[in-house]
Design a protein around this motif. Structure first.
Motif, PDB file in Angstrom:
ATOM      1  N   LEU A 117      -8.126 -11.616  -6.119  1.00  0.00           N
ATOM      2  CA  LEU A 117      -7.412 -10.428  -6.594  1.00  0.00           C
ATOM      3  C   LEU A 117      -6.177 -10.121  -5.746  1.00  0.00           C
ATOM      4  O   LEU A 117      -5.133  -9.725  -6.275  1.00  0.00           O
ATOM      5  N   TYR A 118      -6.286 -10.339  -4.433  1.00  0.00           N
ATOM      6  CA  TYR A 118      -5.172  -9.998  -3.532  1.00  0.00           C
ATOM      7  C   TYR A 118      -3.893 -10.767  -3.871  1.00  0.00           C
ATOM      8  O   TYR A 118      -2.791 -10.320  -3.552  1.00  0.00           O
ATOM      9  N   MET A 119      -4.029 -11.910  -4.528  1.00  0.00           N
ATOM     10  CA  MET A 119      -2.857 -12.711  -4.880  1.00  0.00           C
ATOM     11  C   MET A 119      -2.217 -12.253  -6.198  1.00  0.00           C
ATOM     12  O   MET A 119      -1.104 -12.661  -6.521  1.00  0.00           O
ATOM     13  N   LYS A 120      -2.913 -11.399  -6.942  1.00  0.00           N
ATOM     14  CA  LYS A 120      -2.459 -11.054  -8.286  1.00  0.00           C
ATOM     15  C   LYS A 120      -1.968  -9.623  -8.429  1.00  0.00           C
ATOM     16  O   LYS A 120      -1.357  -9.271  -9.436  1.00  0.00           O
ATOM     17  N   ILE A 121      -2.257  -8.785  -7.438  1.00  0.00           N
ATOM     18  CA  ILE A 121      -1.853  -7.381  -7.568  1.00  0.00           C
ATOM     19  C   ILE A 121      -0.434  -7.172  -7.039  1.00  0.00           C
ATOM     20  O   ILE A 121       0.026  -7.879  -6.155  1.00  0.00           O
ATOM     21  N   ASP A 122       0.247  -6.175  -7.604  1.00  0.00           N
ATOM     22  CA  ASP A 122       1.589  -5.840  -7.130  1.00  0.00           C
ATOM     23  C   ASP A 122       1.499  -4.687  -6.129  1.00  0.00           C
ATOM     24  O   ASP A 122       0.405  -4.174  -5.837  1.00  0.00           O
ATOM     25  N   SER A 123       2.631  -4.272  -5.607  1.00  0.00           N
ATOM     26  CA  SER A 123       2.649  -3.247  -4.561  1.00  0.00           C
ATOM     27  C   SER A 123       2.123  -1.904  -5.059  1.00  0.00           C
ATOM     28  O   SER A 123       1.477  -1.160  -4.308  1.00  0.00           O
ATOM     29  N   ILE A 124       2.394  -1.573  -6.327  1.00  0.00           N
ATOM     30  CA  ILE A 124       1.914  -0.309  -6.886  1.00  0.00           C
ATOM     31  C   ILE A 124       0.390  -0.309  -6.975  1.00  0.00           C
ATOM     32  O   ILE A 124      -0.278   0.677  -6.620  1.00  0.00           O
ATOM     33  N   GLN A 125      -0.174  -1.432  -7.428  1.00  0.00           N
ATOM     34  CA  GLN A 125      -1.627  -1.540  -7.529  1.00  0.00           C
ATOM     35  C   GLN A 125      -2.285  -1.508  -6.145  1.00  0.00           C
ATOM     36  O   GLN A 125      -3.356  -0.922  -5.964  1.00  0.00           O
ATOM     37  N   ALA A 126      -1.614  -2.130  -5.179  1.00  0.00           N
ATOM     38  CA  ALA A 126      -2.130  -2.099  -3.805  1.00  0.00           C
ATOM     39  C   ALA A 126      -2.141  -0.671  -3.275  1.00  0.00           C
ATOM     40  O   ALA A 126      -3.086  -0.251  -2.593  1.00  0.00           O
ATOM     41  N   ASP A 127      -1.096   0.088  -3.610  1.00  0.00           N
ATOM     42  CA  ASP A 127      -1.030   1.493  -3.188  1.00  0.00           C
ATOM     43  C   ASP A 127      -2.127   2.326  -3.855  1.00  0.00           C
ATOM     44  O   ASP A 127      -2.688   3.237  -3.233  1.00  0.00           O
ATOM     45  N   ILE A 128      -2.426   2.011  -5.101  1.00  0.00           N
ATOM     46  CA  ILE A 128      -3.497   2.717  -5.807  1.00  0.00           C
ATOM     47  C   ILE A 128      -4.830   2.515  -5.078  1.00  0.00           C
ATOM     48  O   ILE A 128      -5.613   3.457  -4.899  1.00  0.00           O
ATOM     49  N   LEU A 129      -5.051   1.280  -4.658  1.00  0.00           N
ATOM     50  CA  LEU A 129      -6.291   0.970  -3.936  1.00  0.00           C
ATOM     51  C   LEU A 129      -6.322   1.669  -2.574  1.00  0.00           C
ATOM     52  O   LEU A 129      -7.319   2.289  -2.196  1.00  0.00           O
ATOM     53  N   ALA A 130      -5.207   1.564  -1.850  1.00  0.00           N
ATOM     54  CA  ALA A 130      -5.160   2.118  -0.490  1.00  0.00           C
ATOM     55  C   ALA A 130      -5.302   3.638  -0.490  1.00  0.00           C
ATOM     56  O   ALA A 130      -5.886   4.208   0.441  1.00  0.00           O
ATOM     57  N   ALA A 131      -4.795   4.289  -1.535  1.00  0.00           N
ATOM     58  CA  ALA A 131      -4.795   5.756  -1.577  1.00  0.00           C
ATOM     59  C   ALA A 131      -5.904   6.312  -2.470  1.00  0.00           C
ATOM     60  O   ALA A 131      -5.863   7.476  -2.859  1.00  0.00           O
ATOM     61  N   VAL A 186     -17.661   2.806  -0.719  1.00  0.00           N
ATOM     62  CA  VAL A 186     -16.854   2.359  -1.867  1.00  0.00           C
ATOM     63  C   VAL A 186     -15.396   2.756  -1.667  1.00  0.00           C
ATOM     64  O   VAL A 186     -14.480   1.938  -1.854  1.00  0.00           O
ATOM     65  N   HIS A 187     -15.176   3.988  -1.289  1.00  0.00           N
ATOM     66  CA  HIS A 187     -13.810   4.454  -0.999  1.00  0.00           C
ATOM     67  C   HIS A 187     -13.167   3.589   0.080  1.00  0.00           C
ATOM     68  O   HIS A 187     -12.000   3.165  -0.045  1.00  0.00           O
ATOM     69  N   SER A 188     -13.913   3.294   1.139  1.00  0.00           N
ATOM     70  CA  SER A 188     -13.360   2.540   2.273  1.00  0.00           C
ATOM     71  C   SER A 188     -13.087   1.086   1.909  1.00  0.00           C
ATOM     72  O   SER A 188     -12.098   0.498   2.354  1.00  0.00           O
ATOM     73  N   LEU A 189     -13.958   0.498   1.103  1.00  0.00           N
ATOM     74  CA  LEU A 189     -13.739  -0.886   0.663  1.00  0.00           C
ATOM     75  C   LEU A 189     -12.479  -0.982  -0.197  1.00  0.00           C
ATOM     76  O   LEU A 189     -11.686  -1.920  -0.042  1.00  0.00           O
ATOM     77  N   MET A 190     -12.297  -0.041  -1.078  1.00  0.00           N
ATOM     78  CA  MET A 190     -11.097  -0.053  -1.923  1.00  0.00           C
ATOM     79  C   MET A 190      -9.837   0.138  -1.082  1.00  0.00           C
ATOM     80  O   MET A 190      -8.800  -0.489  -1.351  1.00  0.00           O
ATOM     81  N   ALA A 191      -9.917   0.978  -0.058  1.00  0.00           N
ATOM     82  CA  ALA A 191      -8.770   1.165   0.834  1.00  0.00           C
ATOM     83  C   ALA A 191      -8.433  -0.135   1.551  1.00  0.00           C
ATOM     84  O   ALA A 191      -7.255  -0.494   1.697  1.00  0.00           O
ATOM     85  N   ALA A 192      -9.466  -0.867   1.984  1.00  0.00           N
ATOM     86  CA  ALA A 192      -9.245  -2.160   2.649  1.00  0.00           C
ATOM     87  C   ALA A 192      -8.633  -3.171   1.689  1.00  0.00           C
ATOM     88  O   ALA A 192      -7.812  -4.012   2.079  1.00  0.00           O
ATOM     89  N   MET A 193      -9.001  -3.094   0.417  1.00  0.00           N
ATOM     90  CA  MET A 193      -8.422  -3.989  -0.591  1.00  0.00           C
ATOM     91  C   MET A 193      -6.931  -3.755  -0.760  1.00  0.00           C
ATOM     92  O   MET A 193      -6.208  -4.626  -1.250  1.00  0.00           O
ATOM     93  N   GLY A 194      -6.458  -2.586  -0.368  1.00  0.00           N
ATOM     94  CA  GLY A 194      -5.031  -2.280  -0.486  1.00  0.00           C
ATOM     95  C   GLY A 194      -4.227  -2.642   0.746  1.00  0.00           C
ATOM     96  O   GLY A 194      -3.014  -2.383   0.796  1.00  0.00           O
ATOM     97  N   ASN A 195      -4.855  -3.275   1.733  1.00  0.00           N
ATOM     98  CA  ASN A 195      -4.155  -3.655   2.966  1.00  0.00           C
ATOM     99  C   ASN A 195      -3.386  -4.965   2.753  1.00  0.00           C
ATOM    100  O   ASN A 195      -3.892  -6.055   3.023  1.00  0.00           O
ATOM    101  N   THR A 196      -2.160  -4.858   2.281  1.00  0.00           N
ATOM    102  CA  THR A 196      -1.361  -6.051   1.979  1.00  0.00           C
ATOM    103  C   THR A 196      -0.893  -6.795   3.225  1.00  0.00           C
ATOM    104  O   THR A 196      -0.320  -7.882   3.123  1.00  0.00           O
ATOM    105  N   ASP A 197      -1.156  -6.228   4.406  1.00  0.00           N
ATOM    106  CA  ASP A 197      -0.775  -6.900   5.653  1.00  0.00           C
ATOM    107  C   ASP A 197      -1.799  -7.939   6.089  1.00  0.00           C
ATOM    108  O   ASP A 197      -1.541  -8.716   7.010  1.00  0.00           O
ATOM    109  N   HIS A 198      -2.970  -7.933   5.445  1.00  0.00           N
ATOM    110  CA  HIS A 198      -4.003  -8.889   5.869  1.00  0.00           C
ATOM    111  C   HIS A 198      -4.826  -9.318   4.660  1.00  0.00           C
ATOM    112  O   HIS A 198      -5.690  -8.586   4.184  1.00  0.00           O
ATOM    113  N   SER A 199      -4.529 -10.491   4.168  1.00  0.00           N
ATOM    114  CA  SER A 199      -5.148 -10.947   2.921  1.00  0.00           C
ATOM    115  C   SER A 199      -6.662 -11.121   3.044  1.00  0.00           C
ATOM    116  O   SER A 199      -7.396 -10.897   2.076  1.00  0.00           O
TER     117      SER A 199
END
Length: 442
Positions: A383-397, A327-340
């Motif tokens: 979801l990847y099209m709707k999140i902002d950079s802060i939300q992506a960071d929340i997922l990645a971290a 679960v942790h790893s999937l959420m981190a992958a969801m925060g990878n804004t370099d690869h949709s």
């Protein structure tokens, strides 16, 4: 009796004349003779060939095999020559011809043809077809091919060939060699694994397909297969990725299951190299395909997809992956804004875990926050099209640790309580922060 004798003599005379024409002919004339022979005798049985050659068909076959051994390195009329020999070897009741061909080193010649760089692809394809005929004649013939380093020659041909038709024929041959060949089936199996790092996507696809069959025949897995299959997931070719995931679905039924699951979860958080001197244009996601990180991002997305496929097919595997911090790893992958696609595949897989395990749902909602979690539930795929950079960071971290909660709650892979959910937030806190709960009561 006299008439029969005259007919026989006339037939023998025609045969001798034909053989003499062959012996005296040059390359061009022999090419014409081969064309005529192929056109006239395609599909005939051994008795019919003997009748055609007045019981002397072997005399022509030996001339064909002799010319093959003398000229195969030059490629002179090679395709026609191999097709003509194939008429003899593939004819019904052709065991006599087969033995005659093998006695003069026919198998070794055919295998050597596969390794010659100057030989045309059509010639190599015909050589493989003849080897198929030989292999399909019985176990001892399969063993003969393998004894002459046939698996290596055929595998190298499959890897290096520029013709998909030739590669497909090589796959058919390897598939034949792994069936009914207990002495050498492991050799074929290892040869197929060795093909997985091939630079040819077609070779990868075909070897993955055949490995599924080979694995079921061999029974036990080779230790190297896990890394080899996981490395294939970095491919850009969806047909190769599909076959890799299909093989992974089979491999989880063997002793490498845990190593495979650990490897897949590990790929969700890849180690990427950053280059501060990289030109600014390469930081643009529109030219991401030119960056060095693309293979690991492709691998990340494929791993997320594979995890989802495995979890949906087998709940016990989903439970086991919870203990690997999936679960942790999937959420981190969801925060990878370099690869949709990594974000998309990870989001879809996480959705399944959230739906299946209420415990996961509680942890994910708490980590994401209500607004992001609602976006996630509304449409995980987009979801990847709707999140902002802060939300992506929340997922990645994210620091989600469902494993810790499972440990404190005493839930095992087979524990039913995993599916019942938590009655309220206080019970969740008790699972994840038992010491704080004790202090509160005091």
């Amino acid at each position: 009796m006299i008439m029969t004798s005259i007919k026989e003599q006339a037939a023998i005379s025609r045969l001798l004349s034909f053989l003499q024409d062959w012996d005296n002919a040059g390359k061009v004339s022999r090419s014409h003779i081969l064309n005529s022979f192929i056109e006239t005798n395609q599909g005939k049985t051994a008795p019919e060939l003997e009748q055609e050659f007045s019981q002397g068909a072997s005399l022509f076959l030996v001339r064909l095999t002799t010319w093959l051994r003398l000229t195969y390195m030059t490629g002179s009329c090679l395709e026609k020559l191999l097709r003509a020999i194939g008429i003899f070897l593939s004819s019904v009741n052709s065991n006599r011809y087969l033995i005659e061909f093998l006695e003069v080193g026919g198998v070794l010649t055919l295998l050597e043809i596969l390794g010659l760089e100057k030989i045309k692809e059509e010639d190599k394809k015909e050589s493989i077809k003849l080897l198929q005929v030989i292999a399909n004649s019985g176990r001892k013939y399969k063993e003969l091919i393998c004894e002459n380093y046939g698996v290596r020659s055929i595998a190298e041909c499959l890897a290096k060939s520029k013709s998909e038709e030739t590669q497909e024929e090589a796959q058919v041959l390897l598939d034949s060699l792994v069936h009914g060949n207990p002495k050498y089936q492991n050799q074929v199996y290892k040869g197929l694994i060795a093909l997985l790092p091939s630079a040819s996507p077609k070779a990868q696809q075909l070897s993955l397909q055949t490995l599924r069959t080979a694995q079921s025949i061999v029974g036990t897995t080779h230790p190297s297969i896990v890394d080899c299959v996981l490395n294939v997931l970095c491919t850009m070719h969806l047909e190769v990725q599909y076959e890799a995931i299909e093989l992974i679905k089979d491999l989880v039924n063997y002793e490498v299951c845990t190593a495979l699951l650990q490897g897949l979860v590990h790929l969700l958080i890849p180690s990427v190299k950053t280059n501060k001197l990289q030109p600014k244009i390469l930081n643009d996601s529109t030219v991401l395909q030119h960056t060095a990180n693309l293979p690991v991002f492709l691998q990340q997305a494929a791993a997320a997809k594979a995890i989802g496929v495995l979890a949906r097919a087998n709940t016990s595997l989903a439970e086991e992956m919870l203990h690997l911090r999936v679960v942790h790893s999937l959420m981190a992958a969801m925060g990878n804004t370099d690869h949709s696609n990594s974000q998309r595949q990870a989001s879809l897989t996480l959705e399944y875990f959230v739906q299946l395990f209420p415990l996961v749902e509680e942890h994910v909602r708490r980590s994401m926050g209500q607004k992001l979690y609602e976006l996630f539930l509304n449409n995980p795929e987009d979801l990847y099209m709707k999140i902002d950079s802060i939300q992506a960071d929340i997922l990645a971290a994210n620091k989600v640790n469902v494993t810790k909660a499972l440990h404190f709650s005493g839930l095992s892979f087979s524990g039913r309580r995993l599916y019942l959910g938590l009655h309220d937030q206080e019970q969740l806190d008790h699972f994840t922060h038992p010491q704080a709960d004790i202090e509160k009561k005091e």
